[in-house]
Design a protein around this motif. Sequence first.
Motif, PDB file in Angstrom:
ATOM      1  N   PHE A 105       5.306   0.825  -0.284  1.00  0.00           N
ATOM      2  CA  PHE A 105       3.933   1.109  -0.688  1.00  0.00           C
ATOM      3  C   PHE A 105       3.711   0.894  -2.183  1.00  0.00           C
ATOM      4  O   PHE A 105       2.577   0.685  -2.594  1.00  0.00           O
ATOM      5  CB  PHE A 105       3.538   2.523  -0.294  1.00  0.00           C
ATOM      6  CG  PHE A 105       3.463   2.700   1.196  1.00  0.00           C
ATOM      7  CD1 PHE A 105       2.330   2.328   1.892  1.00  0.00           C
ATOM      8  CD2 PHE A 105       4.549   3.187   1.906  1.00  0.00           C
ATOM      9  CE1 PHE A 105       2.273   2.448   3.271  1.00  0.00           C
ATOM     10  CE2 PHE A 105       4.495   3.322   3.277  1.00  0.00           C
ATOM     11  CZ  PHE A 105       3.356   2.954   3.970  1.00  0.00           C
ATOM     12  N   VAL A 106       4.761   0.950  -2.963  1.00  0.00           N
ATOM     13  CA  VAL A 106       4.601   0.755  -4.402  1.00  0.00           C
ATOM     14  C   VAL A 106       5.240  -0.537  -4.898  1.00  0.00           C
ATOM     15  O   VAL A 106       4.761  -1.121  -5.858  1.00  0.00           O
ATOM     16  CB  VAL A 106       5.158   1.965  -5.221  1.00  0.00           C
ATOM     17  CG1 VAL A 106       4.311   3.180  -4.981  1.00  0.00           C
ATOM     18  CG2 VAL A 106       6.608   2.218  -4.930  1.00  0.00           C
ATOM     19  N   ALA A 107       6.299  -0.981  -4.267  1.00  0.00           N
ATOM     20  CA  ALA A 107       7.014  -2.159  -4.749  1.00  0.00           C
ATOM     21  C   ALA A 107       6.137  -3.403  -4.707  1.00  0.00           C
ATOM     22  O   ALA A 107       6.261  -4.275  -5.553  1.00  0.00           O
ATOM     23  CB  ALA A 107       8.280  -2.390  -3.926  1.00  0.00           C
ATOM     24  N   SER A 108       5.209  -3.461  -3.794  1.00  0.00           N
ATOM     25  CA  SER A 108       4.325  -4.627  -3.709  1.00  0.00           C
ATOM     26  C   SER A 108       2.911  -4.244  -4.122  1.00  0.00           C
ATOM     27  O   SER A 108       1.955  -4.874  -3.702  1.00  0.00           O
ATOM     28  CB  SER A 108       4.325  -5.173  -2.275  1.00  0.00           C
ATOM     29  OG  SER A 108       3.797  -4.197  -1.396  1.00  0.00           O
ATOM     30  N   GLY A 109       2.792  -3.226  -4.961  1.00  0.00           N
ATOM     31  CA  GLY A 109       1.488  -2.700  -5.371  1.00  0.00           C
ATOM     32  C   GLY A 109       0.571  -3.750  -5.978  1.00  0.00           C
ATOM     33  O   GLY A 109       0.991  -4.812  -6.404  1.00  0.00           O
ATOM     34  N   VAL A 110      -0.688  -3.431  -6.009  1.00  0.00           N
ATOM     35  CA  VAL A 110      -1.718  -4.320  -6.534  1.00  0.00           C
ATOM     36  C   VAL A 110      -1.615  -4.397  -8.040  1.00  0.00           C
ATOM     37  O   VAL A 110      -1.428  -3.407  -8.709  1.00  0.00           O
ATOM     38  CB  VAL A 110      -3.112  -3.769  -6.128  1.00  0.00           C
ATOM     39  CG1 VAL A 110      -4.197  -4.665  -6.695  1.00  0.00           C
ATOM     40  CG2 VAL A 110      -3.230  -3.642  -4.639  1.00  0.00           C
ATOM     41  N   ASP A 111      -1.740  -5.578  -8.603  1.00  0.00           N
ATOM     42  CA  ASP A 111      -1.766  -5.764 -10.064  1.00  0.00           C
ATOM     43  C   ASP A 111      -3.157  -5.509 -10.573  1.00  0.00           C
ATOM     44  O   ASP A 111      -4.133  -5.696  -9.950  1.00  0.00           O
ATOM     45  CB  ASP A 111      -1.335  -7.185 -10.439  1.00  0.00           C
ATOM     46  CG  ASP A 111       0.166  -7.370 -10.258  1.00  0.00           C
ATOM     47  OD1 ASP A 111       0.895  -6.366 -10.299  1.00  0.00           O
ATOM     48  OD2 ASP A 111       0.585  -8.515 -10.092  1.00  0.00           O
TER      49      ASP A 111
END
Length: 111
Positions: A105-111
């Motif tokens: 849920f955080v490793a591919s978080g939105v930039d």
Amino acid sequence: MDERLPSHIEVSGLIRAVEAAGGFGMVLQKGEKDAGVILALTTHSGKNTRLWERMPQLDGSRRFICTREQDSENRGEFDEYVAKRRASDPDCWVIELDVENAERFVASGVD
């Protein structure tokens, strides 16, 4: 104009996504509504706890980076670090995400 999501909306979205996946998410410390730094504690049933901090990158993006992992032999050290981090930045958000494979849920978080 800054194109990033306000912190309170991002926090809400992360918690809802974790809950939709059958997990549990909660806010441990509310931060500055629009631009507060987000610290995410990820865990699964209280094990393999990691601290993720959203950090600016050289390319201008902002990604979550794992900055600490809890040592099962010395949990106090991890808790002390989180407490110091919270005290040093009272405007930061601290959330806990408890779900299987929580880092997704955080490793591919939105930039």
